[in-house]
Design a protein around this motif. Structure first.
Motif, PDB file in Angstrom:
ATOM      1  N   SER A  75       0.818  -1.252   0.165  1.00 17.68           N
ATOM      2  CA  SER A  75       0.109   0.058   0.109  1.00 17.68           C
ATOM      3  C   SER A  75       0.966   1.170  -0.061  1.00 17.68           C
ATOM      4  CB  SER A  75      -1.041   0.241   1.115  1.00 17.68           C
ATOM      5  OG  SER A  75      -1.967  -0.988   1.041  1.00 17.68           O
ATOM      6  N   GLU A  76       1.634   1.310   0.720  1.00 22.28           N
ATOM      7  CA  GLU A  76       2.966   2.455   0.861  1.00 22.28           C
ATOM      8  C   GLU A  76       3.565   2.747  -0.478  1.00 22.28           C
ATOM      9  OE1 GLU A  76       3.599   5.710   2.616  1.00 22.28           O
ATOM     10  OE2 GLU A  76       2.471   4.155   3.733  1.00 22.28           O
ATOM     11  N   VAL A  77       3.831   1.409  -1.071  1.00 19.83           N
ATOM     12  CA  VAL A  77       4.291   1.623  -2.389  1.00 19.83           C
ATOM     13  C   VAL A  77       3.559   2.352  -3.543  1.00 19.83           C
ATOM     14  CG1 VAL A  77       5.303   0.325  -4.420  1.00 19.83           C
ATOM     15  CG2 VAL A  77       6.193  -0.039  -1.685  1.00 19.83           C
ATOM     16  N   LEU A  78       2.370   2.023  -3.330  1.00 11.50           N
ATOM     17  CA  LEU A  78       1.475   2.463  -4.266  1.00 11.50           C
ATOM     18  C   LEU A  78       1.074   4.033  -4.192  1.00 11.50           C
ATOM     19  CD1 LEU A  78      -1.375  -0.377  -4.518  1.00 11.50           C
ATOM     20  CD2 LEU A  78       0.245   0.212  -6.536  1.00 11.50           C
ATOM     21  N   ILE A  79       1.042   4.418  -2.726  1.00 13.62           N
ATOM     22  CA  ILE A  79       0.932   5.664  -2.522  1.00 13.62           C
ATOM     23  C   ILE A  79       2.172   6.396  -2.906  1.00 13.62           C
ATOM     24  CG2 ILE A  79       0.627   7.436  -0.451  1.00 13.62           C
ATOM     25  CD1 ILE A  79      -0.972   4.928   0.912  1.00 13.62           C
ATOM     26  N   LEU A 129     -13.606  12.333  -1.283  1.00 16.05           N
ATOM     27  CA  LEU A 129     -12.982  11.073  -1.573  1.00 16.05           C
ATOM     28  C   LEU A 129     -13.716  10.567  -2.945  1.00 16.05           C
ATOM     29  CD1 LEU A 129     -13.373   9.610   2.116  1.00 16.05           C
ATOM     30  CD2 LEU A 129     -11.218  10.059   0.824  1.00 16.05           C
ATOM     31  N   ARG A 130     -14.804  10.829  -3.355  1.00 19.14           N
ATOM     32  CA  ARG A 130     -15.376  10.437  -4.358  1.00 19.14           C
ATOM     33  C   ARG A 130     -14.505  10.933  -5.581  1.00 19.14           C
ATOM     34  NH1 ARG A 130     -19.981  10.661  -1.687  1.00 19.14           N
ATOM     35  NH2 ARG A 130     -21.490   8.951  -1.809  1.00 19.14           N
ATOM     36  N   GLU A 131     -14.106  12.295  -5.460  1.00 15.32           N
ATOM     37  CA  GLU A 131     -13.181  12.777  -6.786  1.00 15.32           C
ATOM     38  C   GLU A 131     -11.814  11.964  -6.464  1.00 15.32           C
ATOM     39  OE1 GLU A 131     -12.618  16.959  -6.267  1.00 15.32           O
ATOM     40  OE2 GLU A 131     -14.856  17.548  -6.015  1.00 15.32           O
ATOM     41  N   MET A 132     -11.137  11.526  -5.372  1.00 16.86           N
ATOM     42  CA  MET A 132      -9.991  10.778  -5.328  1.00 16.86           C
ATOM     43  C   MET A 132     -10.341   9.322  -6.005  1.00 16.86           C
ATOM     44  SD  MET A 132      -8.462  11.557  -1.519  1.00 16.86           S
ATOM     45  CE  MET A 132      -7.371  10.531  -1.723  1.00 16.86           C
ATOM     46  N   ALA A 133     -11.226   8.814  -5.633  1.00 15.37           N
ATOM     47  CA  ALA A 133     -11.727   7.702  -6.552  1.00 15.37           C
ATOM     48  C   ALA A 133     -11.823   7.632  -7.989  1.00 15.37           C
ATOM     49  CB  ALA A 133     -12.890   6.955  -5.799  1.00 15.37           C
ATOM     50  N   ALA A 134     -12.257   8.748  -8.653  1.00 13.07           N
ATOM     51  CA  ALA A 134     -12.612   8.855  -9.878  1.00 13.07           C
ATOM     52  C   ALA A 134     -11.222   9.399 -10.765  1.00 13.07           C
ATOM     53  CB  ALA A 134     -13.432   9.913 -10.114  1.00 13.07           C
ATOM     54  N   ASN A 135     -10.242   9.823  -9.978  1.00 17.27           N
ATOM     55  CA  ASN A 135      -9.007  10.445 -10.481  1.00 17.27           C
ATOM     56  C   ASN A 135      -7.704   9.703 -10.260  1.00 17.27           C
ATOM     57  OD1 ASN A 135     -10.091  12.891 -11.916  1.00 17.27           O
ATOM     58  ND2 ASN A 135     -10.889  13.433  -9.883  1.00 17.27           N
ATOM     59  N   MET A 136      -7.841   8.625  -9.575  1.00 18.47           N
ATOM     60  CA  MET A 136      -6.489   7.599  -9.436  1.00 18.47           C
ATOM     61  C   MET A 136      -6.735   6.444  -9.668  1.00 18.47           C
ATOM     62  SD  MET A 136      -5.951   7.850  -5.240  1.00 18.47           S
ATOM     63  CE  MET A 136      -5.741   9.245  -5.346  1.00 18.47           C
ATOM     64  N   PRO A 137      -5.940   5.373  -9.950  1.00 22.37           N
ATOM     65  CA  PRO A 137      -5.976   3.872 -10.070  1.00 22.37           C
ATOM     66  C   PRO A 137      -6.632   3.216  -8.753  1.00 22.37           C
ATOM     67  CG  PRO A 137      -3.958   4.533 -10.756  1.00 22.37           C
ATOM     68  CD  PRO A 137      -4.391   5.695 -10.138  1.00 22.37           C
ATOM     69  N   SER A 138      -7.715   2.462  -8.934  1.00 21.68           N
ATOM     70  CA  SER A 138      -8.426   1.797  -8.080  1.00 21.68           C
ATOM     71  C   SER A 138      -7.551   1.336  -7.013  1.00 21.68           C
ATOM     72  CB  SER A 138      -9.404   0.905  -8.649  1.00 21.68           C
ATOM     73  OG  SER A 138      -8.698  -0.257  -9.203  1.00 21.68           O
ATOM     74  N   GLU A 139      -6.515   0.651  -7.377  1.00 21.53           N
ATOM     75  CA  GLU A 139      -5.453   0.262  -6.339  1.00 21.53           C
ATOM     76  C   GLU A 139      -5.002   1.066  -5.507  1.00 21.53           C
ATOM     77  OE1 GLU A 139      -2.874  -2.901  -7.938  1.00 21.53           O
ATOM     78  OE2 GLU A 139      -4.232  -4.260  -7.656  1.00 21.53           O
ATOM     79  N   GLU A 140      -4.792   2.364  -5.683  1.00 19.52           N
ATOM     80  CA  GLU A 140      -3.963   3.412  -5.189  1.00 19.52           C
ATOM     81  C   GLU A 140      -5.070   3.932  -4.180  1.00 19.52           C
ATOM     82  OE1 GLU A 140      -2.351   7.804  -5.809  1.00 19.52           O
ATOM     83  OE2 GLU A 140      -2.235   6.492  -7.560  1.00 19.52           O
ATOM     84  N   PHE A 141      -6.237   4.148  -4.591  1.00 15.03           N
ATOM     85  CA  PHE A 141      -7.248   4.599  -3.979  1.00 15.03           C
ATOM     86  C   PHE A 141      -7.803   3.736  -2.436  1.00 15.03           C
ATOM     87  CE2 PHE A 141     -11.679   5.193  -2.402  1.00 15.03           C
ATOM     88  CZ  PHE A 141     -11.687   6.403  -2.047  1.00 15.03           C
ATOM     89  N   LEU A 172      -6.603   2.153   3.154  1.00 21.00           N
ATOM     90  CA  LEU A 172      -5.932   1.135   4.170  1.00 21.00           C
ATOM     91  C   LEU A 172      -4.926   1.845   4.929  1.00 21.00           C
ATOM     92  CD1 LEU A 172      -5.524  -1.869   1.964  1.00 21.00           C
ATOM     93  CD2 LEU A 172      -7.278  -1.634   3.633  1.00 21.00           C
ATOM     94  N   SER A 173      -3.882   2.688   4.309  1.00 22.87           N
ATOM     95  CA  SER A 173      -2.833   3.465   5.083  1.00 22.87           C
ATOM     96  C   SER A 173      -3.375   4.749   5.563  1.00 22.87           C
ATOM     97  CB  SER A 173      -1.786   3.654   4.361  1.00 22.87           C
ATOM     98  OG  SER A 173      -1.053   2.450   3.963  1.00 22.87           O
ATOM     99  N   GLY A 174      -4.397   5.356   5.028  1.00 27.00           N
ATOM    100  CA  GLY A 174      -4.808   6.843   5.566  1.00 27.00           C
ATOM    101  C   GLY A 174      -5.726   6.967   6.614  1.00 27.00           C
ATOM    102  N   VAL A 175      -6.363   5.740   7.167  1.00 20.36           N
ATOM    103  CA  VAL A 175      -7.317   5.888   8.045  1.00 20.36           C
ATOM    104  C   VAL A 175      -6.587   5.516   9.374  1.00 20.36           C
ATOM    105  CG1 VAL A 175      -9.367   5.048   9.224  1.00 20.36           C
ATOM    106  CG2 VAL A 175      -9.207   5.274   6.622  1.00 20.36           C
ATOM    107  N   ARG A 176      -6.609   6.339  10.497  1.00 15.84           N
ATOM    108  CA  ARG A 176      -6.080   6.075  11.542  1.00 15.84           C
ATOM    109  C   ARG A 176      -7.031   6.014  12.690  1.00 15.84           C
ATOM    110  NH1 ARG A 176      -1.882   3.900   9.812  1.00 15.84           N
ATOM    111  NH2 ARG A 176      -0.295   5.262   8.958  1.00 15.84           N
ATOM    112  N   GLY A 177      -7.050   5.158  13.777  1.00 16.47           N
ATOM    113  CA  GLY A 177      -7.692   5.278  14.977  1.00 16.47           C
ATOM    114  C   GLY A 177      -7.240   6.064  16.053  1.00 16.47           C
ATOM    115  N   ALA A 178      -8.016   6.021  17.095  1.00 14.42           N
ATOM    116  CA  ALA A 178      -7.793   6.953  18.151  1.00 14.42           C
ATOM    117  C   ALA A 178      -6.796   6.031  19.195  1.00 14.42           C
ATOM    118  CB  ALA A 178      -8.972   7.450  18.837  1.00 14.42           C
TER     119      ALA A 178
END
Length: 217
Positions: free
Chosen positions: A37-41, A167-179, A184-190
């Motif tokens: 995931s980090e490599v794709l990002i 997020l919808r714009e991101m999903a539309a403007n980048m490869p699906s695997e990158e989104f 997976l990597s951009g969501v952080r818990g508390a």
């Protein structure tokens, strides 16, 4: 009641050292996904930095900071991935990537990140939006309404170092695997999840289906 979590600015959010976090909602599934995931990002960020015409100076600064942070943690993630998968990470590729970035040879760095992404692929099939059920999609809609829409409002070109794009714009403007990788990597818990991603497999599938524009009859 939702577990508390935040979605980091998906373009510029810094990665965390894997020794400092553990997986909550996704368990070992996320452990195996962190390095690819980090490599794709990283590849996506380099591509945007190569062609930054639409980006503000602040966004460029944020991208540079995220790439630097990602490269700092990539070796740790590679060790984790190798231990879990016995994939035999090519250390020379990682070293060459570091050198290319140090020289600001963005084209070479992007090519090396692309090579890493092809050698160590993200298992996207398990997260497929097509596997989301009606309950997954409904929960995704609730998550989006209550926790995502309030922050993800920035447009490309905004004068922010850590923009949160829709997020919808991101999903539309980048490869699906990158989104997927950014979810997976951009969501952080508390604190109750030690900052780990608290989303379940169903949550990820539902969010992918929601942002890719699918509907349930």
């Amino acid at each position: 009641m939702f577990k508390s979590f935040v979605i980091a600015g998906c373009i510029a959010a810094a990665g965390l050292c894997p020794a400092a976090v553990f997986c909550a909602g996704l368990g070992t599934t996320l452990d195996r996904a962190r390095f690819p995931s980090e490599v794709l990002i990283l590849r996506g960020d380099l591509q945007r930095l190569i062609s930054p015409a639409a980006l503000s100076p602040a966004e460029v600064t944020g991208l540079e900071g995220r790439i630097k942070s990602a490269l700092t943690g990539l070796s740790w993630l590679a060790l984790e991935y190798d231990a879990l998968t016995r994939s035999g990470i090519d250390r020379k590729l990682l070293q060459d990537l570091d050198r290319s970035w140090a020289k600001r040879d963005l084209v070479s760095a992007e090519a090396l990140a692309d090579e890493l992404s092809r050698r160590y692929t993200l298992n996207s099939a398990i997260f497929s939006a097509g596997r989301a059920g009606a309950e997954d999609l409904e929960r995704a809609r609730e998550l989006d309404l209550q926790l995502c829409q309030g922050c993800h409002t920035d447009k490309v070109g905004t004068e922010k170092i850590l923009p949160a794009y829709p997020l919808r714009e991101m999903a539309a403007n980048m490869p699906s695997e990158e989104f997927l990788a950014r979810l997976l990597s951009g969501v952080r818990g508390a604190s109750d999840t030690a900052l780990a991603n608290p989303l379940s497999l169903g949550d990820i599938r539902g969010l992918l289906r929601l942002y890719q524009g699918d509907t349930v009859d």
